[in-house]
Design a protein around this motif. Structure first.
Motif, PDB file in Angstrom:
ATOM      1  N   VAL A  49      33.044  76.520  63.110  1.00 52.66           N
ATOM      2  CA  VAL A  49      33.885  76.419  64.307  1.00 52.66           C
ATOM      3  C   VAL A  49      35.353  76.647  63.948  1.00 52.66           C
ATOM      4  O   VAL A  49      36.070  77.355  64.653  1.00 52.66           O
ATOM      5  CB  VAL A  49      33.666  75.062  65.017  1.00 52.66           C
ATOM      6  CG1 VAL A  49      34.672  74.861  66.143  1.00 52.66           C
ATOM      7  CG2 VAL A  49      32.237  74.975  65.554  1.00 52.66           C
ATOM      8  N   ARG A  50      35.793  76.075  62.832  1.00 52.78           N
ATOM      9  CA  ARG A  50      37.183  76.284  62.391  1.00 52.78           C
ATOM     10  C   ARG A  50      37.427  77.758  62.048  1.00 52.78           C
ATOM     11  O   ARG A  50      38.438  78.338  62.438  1.00 52.78           O
ATOM     12  CB  ARG A  50      37.504  75.404  61.190  1.00 52.78           C
ATOM     13  CG  ARG A  50      37.787  73.965  61.529  1.00 52.78           C
ATOM     14  CD  ARG A  50      38.385  73.191  60.371  1.00 52.78           C
ATOM     15  NE  ARG A  50      37.547  73.157  59.179  1.00 52.78           N
ATOM     16  CZ  ARG A  50      36.540  72.312  58.962  1.00 52.78           C
ATOM     17  NH1 ARG A  50      36.243  71.407  59.874  1.00 52.78           N
ATOM     18  NH2 ARG A  50      35.855  72.358  57.839  1.00 52.78           N
ATOM     19  N   ILE A  51      36.493  78.357  61.328  1.00 55.90           N
ATOM     20  CA  ILE A  51      36.643  79.754  60.917  1.00 55.90           C
ATOM     21  C   ILE A  51      36.678  80.680  62.134  1.00 55.90           C
ATOM     22  O   ILE A  51      37.469  81.619  62.183  1.00 55.90           O
ATOM     23  CB  ILE A  51      35.514  80.172  59.948  1.00 55.90           C
ATOM     24  CG1 ILE A  51      35.681  79.452  58.614  1.00 55.90           C
ATOM     25  CG2 ILE A  51      35.492  81.679  59.746  1.00 55.90           C
ATOM     26  CD1 ILE A  51      34.473  79.589  57.689  1.00 55.90           C
ATOM     27  N   GLN A  52      35.831  80.413  63.110  1.00 55.57           N
ATOM     28  CA  GLN A  52      35.762  81.319  64.261  1.00 55.57           C
ATOM     29  C   GLN A  52      37.093  81.379  65.009  1.00 55.57           C
ATOM     30  O   GLN A  52      37.397  82.380  65.652  1.00 55.57           O
ATOM     31  CB  GLN A  52      34.586  80.973  65.158  1.00 55.57           C
ATOM     32  CG  GLN A  52      34.873  80.154  66.345  1.00 55.57           C
ATOM     33  CD  GLN A  52      33.666  79.916  67.223  1.00 55.57           C
ATOM     34  OE1 GLN A  52      32.733  80.710  67.286  1.00 55.57           O
ATOM     35  NE2 GLN A  52      33.695  78.801  67.910  1.00 55.57           N
ATOM     36  N   GLU A  53      37.892  80.341  64.925  1.00 56.66           N
ATOM     37  CA  GLU A  53      39.214  80.337  65.568  1.00 56.66           C
ATOM     38  C   GLU A  53      40.066  81.517  65.105  1.00 56.66           C
ATOM     39  O   GLU A  53      40.867  82.047  65.861  1.00 56.66           O
ATOM     40  CB  GLU A  53      39.952  79.023  65.297  1.00 56.66           C
ATOM     41  CG  GLU A  53      39.314  77.804  65.918  1.00 56.66           C
ATOM     42  CD  GLU A  53      39.374  77.790  67.432  1.00 56.66           C
ATOM     43  OE1 GLU A  53      40.392  78.236  68.001  1.00 56.66           O
ATOM     44  OE2 GLU A  53      38.395  77.337  68.041  1.00 56.66           O
ATOM     45  N   GLU A  54      39.871  81.940  63.851  1.00 51.55           N
ATOM     46  CA  GLU A  54      40.626  83.063  63.299  1.00 51.55           C
ATOM     47  C   GLU A  54      40.285  84.382  63.995  1.00 51.55           C
ATOM     48  O   GLU A  54      41.088  85.307  63.991  1.00 51.55           O
ATOM     49  CB  GLU A  54      40.317  83.236  61.809  1.00 51.55           C
ATOM     50  CG  GLU A  54      40.707  82.088  60.934  1.00 51.55           C
ATOM     51  CD  GLU A  54      40.201  82.279  59.502  1.00 51.55           C
ATOM     52  OE1 GLU A  54      40.089  83.437  59.040  1.00 51.55           O
ATOM     53  OE2 GLU A  54      39.905  81.252  58.863  1.00 51.55           O
ATOM     54  N   PHE A  55      39.082  84.465  64.540  1.00 49.19           N
ATOM     55  CA  PHE A  55      38.594  85.721  65.093  1.00 49.19           C
ATOM     56  C   PHE A  55      38.612  85.780  66.617  1.00 49.19           C
ATOM     57  O   PHE A  55      38.394  86.842  67.194  1.00 49.19           O
ATOM     58  CB  PHE A  55      37.179  86.014  64.571  1.00 49.19           C
ATOM     59  CG  PHE A  55      37.143  86.096  63.070  1.00 49.19           C
ATOM     60  CD1 PHE A  55      37.637  87.207  62.409  1.00 49.19           C
ATOM     61  CD2 PHE A  55      36.657  85.046  62.309  1.00 49.19           C
ATOM     62  CE1 PHE A  55      37.634  87.289  61.030  1.00 49.19           C
ATOM     63  CE2 PHE A  55      36.654  85.118  60.918  1.00 49.19           C
ATOM     64  CZ  PHE A  55      37.135  86.242  60.283  1.00 49.19           C
ATOM     65  N   LEU A  56      38.866  84.649  67.254  1.00 52.64           N
ATOM     66  CA  LEU A  56      38.907  84.626  68.716  1.00 52.64           C
ATOM     67  C   LEU A  56      40.146  85.350  69.224  1.00 52.64           C
ATOM     68  O   LEU A  56      41.252  85.121  68.725  1.00 52.64           O
ATOM     69  CB  LEU A  56      38.923  83.189  69.236  1.00 52.64           C
ATOM     70  CG  LEU A  56      37.655  82.372  69.055  1.00 52.64           C
ATOM     71  CD1 LEU A  56      37.913  80.915  69.440  1.00 52.64           C
ATOM     72  CD2 LEU A  56      36.526  82.947  69.896  1.00 52.64           C
ATOM     73  N   PRO A  57      39.977  86.207  70.230  1.00 52.43           N
ATOM     74  CA  PRO A  57      41.154  86.821  70.840  1.00 52.43           C
ATOM     75  C   PRO A  57      42.024  85.733  71.477  1.00 52.43           C
ATOM     76  O   PRO A  57      41.538  84.677  71.863  1.00 52.43           O
ATOM     77  CB  PRO A  57      40.568  87.737  71.921  1.00 52.43           C
ATOM     78  CG  PRO A  57      39.127  87.870  71.598  1.00 52.43           C
ATOM     79  CD  PRO A  57      38.739  86.650  70.821  1.00 52.43           C
ATOM     80  N   GLY A  58      43.299  86.000  71.608  1.00 51.91           N
ATOM     81  CA  GLY A  58      44.252  85.019  72.133  1.00 51.91           C
ATOM     82  C   GLY A  58      43.834  84.320  73.403  1.00 51.91           C
ATOM     83  O   GLY A  58      43.962  83.119  73.541  1.00 51.91           O
ATOM     84  N   GLU A  59      43.273  85.062  74.371  1.00 52.70           N
ATOM     85  CA  GLU A  59      42.927  84.450  75.662  1.00 52.70           C
ATOM     86  C   GLU A  59      41.708  83.534  75.579  1.00 52.70           C
ATOM     87  O   GLU A  59      41.439  82.768  76.467  1.00 52.70           O
ATOM     88  CB  GLU A  59      42.705  85.510  76.752  1.00 52.70           C
ATOM     89  CG  GLU A  59      41.497  86.415  76.567  1.00 52.70           C
ATOM     90  CD  GLU A  59      41.749  87.646  75.709  1.00 52.70           C
ATOM     91  OE1 GLU A  59      40.809  88.447  75.575  1.00 52.70           O
ATOM     92  OE2 GLU A  59      42.851  87.827  75.164  1.00 52.70           O
ATOM     93  N   MET A  60      40.942  83.607  74.479  1.00 47.84           N
ATOM     94  CA  MET A  60      39.758  82.754  74.343  1.00 47.84           C
ATOM     95  C   MET A  60      40.063  81.453  73.624  1.00 47.84           C
ATOM     96  O   MET A  60      39.263  80.535  73.633  1.00 47.84           O
ATOM     97  CB  MET A  60      38.640  83.489  73.606  1.00 47.84           C
ATOM     98  CG  MET A  60      38.046  84.631  74.416  1.00 47.84           C
ATOM     99  SD  MET A  60      36.640  85.365  73.583  1.00 47.84           S
ATOM    100  CE  MET A  60      35.348  84.220  74.058  1.00 47.84           C
ATOM    101  N   THR A  61      41.189  81.358  72.938  1.00 43.92           N
ATOM    102  CA  THR A  61      41.491  80.152  72.157  1.00 43.92           C
ATOM    103  C   THR A  61      42.107  79.063  72.999  1.00 43.92           C
ATOM    104  O   THR A  61      42.504  79.232  74.101  1.00 43.92           O
ATOM    105  CB  THR A  61      42.436  80.471  70.978  1.00 43.92           C
ATOM    106  OG1 THR A  61      43.611  81.083  71.474  1.00 43.92           O
ATOM    107  CG2 THR A  61      41.741  81.338  69.957  1.00 43.92           C
TER     108      THR A  61
END
Length: 171
Positions: A159-171
């Motif tokens: 979950v922490r790692i996926q934050e790096e790959f989420l586009p701005g509007e999804m975070t």
């Protein structure tokens, strides 16, 4: 490593990745929920816990289950969840022609291949996708996240790692 698919028979048989996997003896398909083994890990996009390398022992012993149904009916898989360990895949982008470029809306074969990559079984994942013209594109679109996810220790780290790959509007 056993790979299973529950096929709800909701998609076009000509485009169905689960049917192609079954025809090529890459998965065991079920058409009745009651016949699905209980001990498998269910890939479920609606569950909170992320699939991670920590799930490998269960997958090795009991298998991995993907559900092949229409994304419009994904809420209806509740009965399959009963009594099973459910995990969601982290953020990835679809390469299949139906949902190309859309985040998280993976085909059945993409879901299984992603899970195998996360467990560190890249060759097995490539073998699943080799019969699909767009299979290599899945790896091209998701190379960095798949590599990072495979190095995670557990669901929380995924979950922490996926934050790096989420586009701005999804975070």
């Amino acid at each position: 490593m056993k790979l299973f698919v529950y096929n709800a028979l909701e998609c076009d048989p000509e485009k169905c990745t689960a049917i192609r996997l079954e025809k090529n003896d890459k998965v065991e398909a079920f058409y009745q929920i009651r016949k699905i083994p209980r001990e498998v890990i269910l890939l479920d996009p609606l569950t909170e816990k992320a699939f991670s390398p920590a799930d490998e022992e269960i997958v090795e012993q009991h298998g991995l289950l993907a559900v092949d149904c229409s994304w419009k009916n994904i809420d209806s898989i509740g009965e399959i969840r009963t009594g099973r360990e459910s995990r969601s895949l982290p953020y990835l982008v679809a390469a299949n022609p139906t949902h190309y470029g859309r985040p998280t809306i993976l085909s059945t074969v993409e879901s299984l291949a992603a899970a195998l990559c996360i467990l560190g079984h890249r060759e097995k994942a490539e073998s699943l996708l080799e019969g699909f013209k767009w299979g290599h594109t899945f790896f091209e679109l998701n190379e960095e996240p798949l590599e990072a996810y495979s190095k995670a220790e557990d669901s929380a780290e995924i979950v922490r790692i996926q934050e790096e790959f989420l586009p701005g509007e999804m975070t």
